[in-house]
Design an enzyme around this catalytic site. Structure first.
Site, PDB file in Angstrom:
ATOM      1  N   GLY A 294     -59.644  12.068   8.015  1.00  8.74           N
ATOM      2  CA  GLY A 294     -59.606  13.525   7.975  1.00  8.74           C
ATOM      3  C   GLY A 294     -60.717  14.138   8.813  1.00  8.74           C
ATOM      4  O   GLY A 294     -60.525  15.168   9.422  1.00  8.74           O
TER       5      GLY A 294
ATOM      6  N   GLY B   5     -60.411   6.651   3.569  1.00  2.76           N
ATOM      7  CA  GLY B   5     -60.275   5.478   4.431  1.00  2.76           C
ATOM      8  C   GLY B   5     -61.631   4.807   4.583  1.00  2.76           C
ATOM      9  O   GLY B   5     -61.792   3.796   5.264  1.00  2.76           O
TER      10      GLY B   5
ATOM     11  N   ARG C 161     -79.552   2.995  -0.649  1.00  4.90           N
ATOM     12  CA  ARG C 161     -79.014   1.653  -0.881  1.00  4.90           C
ATOM     13  C   ARG C 161     -77.593   1.549  -0.352  1.00  4.90           C
ATOM     14  O   ARG C 161     -76.770   2.447  -0.556  1.00  4.90           O
ATOM     15  CB  ARG C 161     -79.008   1.328  -2.367  1.00  4.90           C
ATOM     16  CG  ARG C 161     -78.000   0.228  -2.673  1.00  4.90           C
ATOM     17  CD  ARG C 161     -78.324  -0.633  -3.865  1.00  4.90           C
ATOM     18  NE  ARG C 161     -79.675  -1.145  -3.857  1.00  4.90           N
ATOM     19  CZ  ARG C 161     -80.387  -1.356  -4.963  1.00  4.90           C
ATOM     20  NH1 ARG C 161     -79.860  -1.100  -6.137  1.00  4.90           N
ATOM     21  NH2 ARG C 161     -81.602  -1.817  -4.873  1.00  4.90           N
ATOM     22  N   ILE C 162     -77.312   0.451   0.302  1.00  6.05           N
ATOM     23  CA  ILE C 162     -75.970   0.212   0.820  1.00  6.05           C
ATOM     24  C   ILE C 162     -75.190  -0.563  -0.236  1.00  6.05           C
ATOM     25  O   ILE C 162     -75.628  -1.601  -0.726  1.00  6.05           O
ATOM     26  CB  ILE C 162     -76.047  -0.558   2.150  1.00  6.05           C
ATOM     27  CG1 ILE C 162     -76.776   0.298   3.197  1.00  6.05           C
ATOM     28  CG2 ILE C 162     -74.654  -0.952   2.640  1.00  6.05           C
ATOM     29  CD1 ILE C 162     -76.232   1.709   3.383  1.00  6.05           C
TER      30      ILE C 162
ATOM     31  N   ASN D   5     -71.783  -1.505   0.037  1.00  7.47           N
ATOM     32  CA  ASN D   5     -70.872  -2.497   0.620  1.00  7.47           C
ATOM     33  C   ASN D   5     -71.174  -2.615   2.115  1.00  7.47           C
ATOM     34  O   ASN D   5     -71.015  -1.656   2.868  1.00  7.47           O
ATOM     35  CB  ASN D   5     -69.418  -2.052   0.398  1.00  7.47           C
ATOM     36  CG  ASN D   5     -68.420  -3.067   0.927  1.00  7.47           C
ATOM     37  OD1 ASN D   5     -68.607  -3.661   1.979  1.00  7.47           O
ATOM     38  ND2 ASN D   5     -67.342  -3.260   0.177  1.00  7.47           N
TER      39      ASN D   5
ATOM     40  N   GLN E 212     -68.302   2.414   8.777  1.00  7.07           N
ATOM     41  CA  GLN E 212     -68.540   3.853   8.848  1.00  7.07           C
ATOM     42  C   GLN E 212     -69.447   4.201  10.020  1.00  7.07           C
ATOM     43  O   GLN E 212     -69.200   5.148  10.757  1.00  7.07           O
ATOM     44  CB  GLN E 212     -69.213   4.341   7.558  1.00  7.07           C
ATOM     45  CG  GLN E 212     -68.274   4.589   6.432  1.00  7.07           C
ATOM     46  CD  GLN E 212     -67.429   5.805   6.702  1.00  7.07           C
ATOM     47  OE1 GLN E 212     -66.473   5.765   7.458  1.00  7.07           O
ATOM     48  NE2 GLN E 212     -67.776   6.909   6.097  1.00  7.07           N
TER      49      GLN E 212
ATOM     50  N   GLY F 269     -74.947   9.143   0.952  1.00  8.90           N
ATOM     51  CA  GLY F 269     -73.704   9.067   1.719  1.00  8.90           C
ATOM     52  C   GLY F 269     -73.965   8.617   3.142  1.00  8.90           C
ATOM     53  O   GLY F 269     -75.037   8.854   3.691  1.00  8.90           O
TER      54      GLY F 269
ATOM     55  N   GLY G   7     -71.133   8.759   5.543  1.00 12.18           N
ATOM     56  CA  GLY G   7     -69.930   9.089   6.312  1.00 12.18           C
ATOM     57  C   GLY G   7     -70.215   9.841   7.594  1.00 12.18           C
ATOM     58  O   GLY G   7     -69.419   9.802   8.532  1.00 12.18           O
ATOM     59  N   GLU G   8     -71.321  10.546   7.651  1.00 14.69           N
ATOM     60  CA  GLU G   8     -71.523  11.475   8.758  1.00 14.69           C
ATOM     61  C   GLU G   8     -72.727  11.156   9.640  1.00 14.69           C
ATOM     62  O   GLU G   8     -72.720  11.416  10.840  1.00 14.69           O
ATOM     63  CB  GLU G   8     -71.626  12.896   8.184  1.00 14.69           C
ATOM     64  CG  GLU G   8     -70.282  13.286   7.592  1.00 14.69           C
ATOM     65  CD  GLU G   8     -70.301  14.520   6.719  1.00 14.69           C
ATOM     66  OE1 GLU G   8     -70.738  14.389   5.567  1.00 14.69           O
ATOM     67  OE2 GLU G   8     -69.867  15.574   7.164  1.00 14.69           O
TER      68      GLU G   8
HETATM   69 MO1  MOS Z   1     -66.940  15.883   6.130  1.00 11.05          MO
HETATM   70  S1  MOS Z   1     -66.985  17.204   7.735  1.00 11.05           S
HETATM   71  O1  MOS Z   1     -67.619  16.815   4.897  1.00 11.05           O
HETATM   72  O2  MOS Z   1     -65.307  15.475   5.885  1.00 11.05           O
END
Ligand code: MOS
Length: 749
Positions: free
Chosen positions: A242, A470, A633-634, A636, A643, A707, A709-710
């Site tokens: 997404g 994902g 901490r990671i 996985n 990622q 997190g 992800g970014e």
């Molecule tokens: Mo992220 S831009 O918060 O999916």
């Protein structure tokens, strides 16, 4: 370790936390048995196809559906003239966050090219496409404004952050950088396009959605459709990513739902790739003036960022480019301001690392330019201005290892061998460029509930109303249950992607892991307590009549605390003896508590990039990236590395390829398709070395996970342009780097 917090909780890592565990949902995806939103089919289902405006600015003069209505298979056409009664908007606004403030077809105004102006519903998809093409719309057209230069006169300026006095500090600084950096509009291009399959049973909706937040989606749709929340169920079992574009509902979801109710038939609406460029958000264009003043030995004295971003005519979407600027470096005088300018484009929305990613392109590019002016190593300049206090709030960082990111990265990359002279480094007959940039992204957590059931067949089930984009959410949740119960991961079922489960968070802002993990640990611990209490009840149990607090569960076996686990009995045997199908535990977590509020919580990183420039054929490649991430901490190692590596690949796209180009004459995104909007592919992928520092965050939750992800995208583009400068002597301040930009290079091999 820097910045240790005295009452830091003790961490109890087990083998499963931090393991390199493949995705538990991988086999479903690779065998094609995972059902994505548009894979759902129901008897009697009809197909909906939007009619999109062919102007970018103006009004609908007439909309003639006569011909379309008589086409084979067409069952309904919705537009401004007939949609109002279908919406039963509940009073009091939305119960959640929407992507667009305005409902579809609200009036006859068109403010961007491709805006939905009607919806054709037919028995087959092909009939709906043909019907949509037959709707005749006439417009009163005005010239659209999609001007890329954002120098509009007198926009409202907001001060985002301020300390000291830059007005006097900058002019008097001995060394100055004052440059403007530009990032283009970028369009989210996940593999899976947005889609809704809506069903209505006369009372309730089930919406199969592409949603990064099923609970928020449920709340918004309940109010949009004027029904109680319990009468809307959102299902998103799997997402083909997404990147932020699916965080909040877009109008197609409501259109599909009202159509299903109107026709009393299931409706499928898939947003086409072309519509993805106009109707479901994008990262807005930014223009950022950076001013840095420093002493000759490289200490920052003044830092300013004045940015503008474009937004649509109907929404005020601010791209928060100053996300990292106020705290990344120590500087006594600072000012960040923002302003919006309107363009005839669809409404922008968050895209991976919103604000911070374009903002860091400007800040870290300016830092590189400062290092060159100072004749100072760019790693050294950053180390010199490191801080363990967030100077915008005066709070200490909960866990900041930016220095270690830079030092570890430099070592892994071989930075000490860098010759700073432009064009001086060679590999065969190509010129090498080496660049570096810092990365940062906020770390937060919110509220979540979870339920864990330990079942009498030896399996466990954990459920939460969140979803897996994902990224590996299914897998890390199973790991936490395994960690708390000793039940192996392959016996743990994770149930997500359904708003009827206990409420979970939106997968956004890199917060889902930190938010849900504590709730799962809580639920699993409570389920174990229930199992122990159950174990003492049956007369046939070896623990009959014992005090449950004298028991423990290890590796799935219940045993007396003071005796070794091997003496125990599998919990499922005890549940069976007690005739109990499952030991259920509920858990919850909340937003950061008072203790956490005393700290500034962020992730950090460093990106080291090598480019190869072949001036003979004007070929530029990113050949090597070393990325070091301080992300707590990671949990996985595989999903986390995926990622970051994926974000680096996206960063190569941001640096060299990605841009949505609006035709200046008519506002059409002329590269609005998968062939012409370039994203980096396997062939563009450099060698990527991902390192995690793995320092648990002491305030964010008991596992100390932040997190990830970014953060991996942050800093890649400015490290690329720094490397390009090192190779070619050309400073590119407007992304993406184009070959045309580099033809002015005078470096030859
Ligand atoms: Mo992220 S831009 O918060 O999916």
């Amino acid at each position: 370790m820097p910045n240790a917090i005295p009452d830091m909780p003790s961490f109890s890592p087990t083998a499963v936390i931090g393991a390199a565990l493949p995705r538990i949902d991988g086999p479903l995806k690779t065998t094609g048995s995972a059902q994505y939103a548009s894979d759902y089919h129901f008897p009697g289902m009809v197909h909906a196809v939007p009619v999109c405006s062919t102007i970018a600015n103006g009004k609908i003069r007439s909309l003639d559906v006569t011909r379309a209505q008589s086409m084979p298979g067409v069952v309904l056409i919705l537009h401004h003239g007939n949609i109002a009664p279908l919406f039963r908007m509940a009073p009091g606004g939305h119960g959640g966050r929407t992507s667009e403030a305005r409902p579809p077809f609200e009036d006859e105004t068109v403010s961007y090219w491709g805006q939905y102006v009607a919806l054709v519903v037919a028995e087959t998809y092909e009939q709906a496409v043909a019907g949509a093409a037959a709707v005749q719309v006439q417009y009163d057209e005005e010239k659209p404004n999609v001007t890329t230069v954002l120098n509009d006169a007198n926009p409202t300026v907001h001060t985002e952050s301020k300390r000291g006095n830059t007005e006097t500090a900058f002019p008097s600084a001995p060394i100055k950088v004052d440059e403007t950096y530009v990032t283009p509009a970028e369009t989210h291009n996940p593999m899976e396009m947005h889609a809704t399959v809506a069903t209505w049973d006369g009372k309730s909706f089930i919406l199969y959605e592409t949603s990064q937040g099923v609970v928020n989606h449920q709340h918004v749709m309940a109010e949009t459709l004027g029904v109680p929340r319990e009468n809307v169920q959102i299902i998103t079992r799997f997402l083909g990513s997404g990147f932020g574009g699916k965080l909040f509902p877009w109008p197609h979801s409501a259109l599909a739902a009202v159509t299903a109710r109107q026709l009393n038939r299931p409706v499928k609406l898939v947003v086409s790739r072309k519509m993805m460029f106009t109707d479901v958000g994008h990262r807005p264009r930014t223009q950022q003036q950076m001013r840095i003043g420093a002493t000759p030995d490289g200490k920052l004295v003044s830092l300013e960022q004045h940015y503008r971003n474009h937004t649509s005519l109907t929404d005020d979407i601010r791209e928060n480019c100053g996300e990292a600027t106020p705290f990344l470096y120590s500087v006594p005088n600072l000012q960040v301001t923002s302003a919006l300018v309107r363009r005839n484009v669809g409404t922008p929305t968050p895209m991976r690392g919103p604000g911070a990613v374009p903002g860091l392109f400007a800040l870290e590019s300016a830092m590189d330019e400062l290092a060159i002016k100072l004749n100072m190593d760019p790693v050294e300049l950053r180390l010199k201005n490191d801080t363990l206090t967030d100077e915008s709030s005066g709070k200490p960082f909960s866990s900041r290892h930016y220095k270690e990111c830079l030092q570890t990265g430099a070592e892994k990359f071989g930075w000490a061998k860098r010759n700073s002279k432009i064009g001086s480094m060679r590999k065969g007959d190509v010129i090498l460029g080496w660049g570096v940039a810092g990365a940062s992204w906020g770390a937060f957590r919110g509220a979540a509930q979870t339920v864990v059931a330990l079942k009498d067949d030896g399996t466990a089930r954990v459920s939460c109303g969140t979803q897996d984009v994902g990224t590996g959410t299914y897998t890390v949740f199973a790991q936490v249950v395994s960690d708390r119960t000793g039940i192996p991961v392959n016996k743990i079922q994770v149930v997500l992607g359904d708003s009827s489960l206990v409420p979970g968070p939106t997968s956004g802002g890199s917060t889902a892991t930190a938010t849900v993990l504590p709730a799962i640990a809580d639920a699993a611990d409570n389920a174990v307590k229930v199992a122990l209490t159950t174990a003492v009840k049956p007369a046939s149990s070896p623990f009959a009549g014992k005090d449950p607090t004298t028991l423990s569960m290890t590796g799935g076996k219940v045993h007396i605390k003071t005796q070794p686990p091997e003496t125990g009995v599998p919990y499922e045997s005890l549940l069976k003896m007690a005739n109990v199908a499952a030991a259920n535990g509920e858990g919850q977590s909340g937003p950061m508590g008072a203790k956490a509020q005393e700290y500034s919580t962020h992730s950090f990183g460093a990106q080291f990039v090598e480019v190869e420039w072949d001036p003979g054929i004007a070929r530029l490649r990113v050949s090597r990236v070393v990325t070091v991430i301080d992300g707590g901490r990671i949990i996985n190692r595989i999903t986390a590395t995926n990622q970051i590596a994926g974000a680096v690949v996206m960063g190569v796209g941001m640096g060299l390829l990605e841009q949505t180009i609006y035709d200046q004459r008519n506002g059409i995104p002329i590269n609005g398709n998968f062939a012409d909007y370039l994203v980096s592919t396997c062939a563009d992928m450099p060698k990527i070395d991902v390192t995690f520092l793995d320092h648990p965050d002491p305030v964010l939750g008991e596992y100390g996970a932040r997190g990830i992800g970014e953060i991996g995208l942050a800093g890649v583009a400015p490290a690329i342009t720094a490397a390009v400068y090192h190779a070619t002597g050309v400073r590119v301040r407007e992304l993406p780097v184009r070959i045309e930009d580099l033809l002015t290079s005078t470096i030859t091999v």
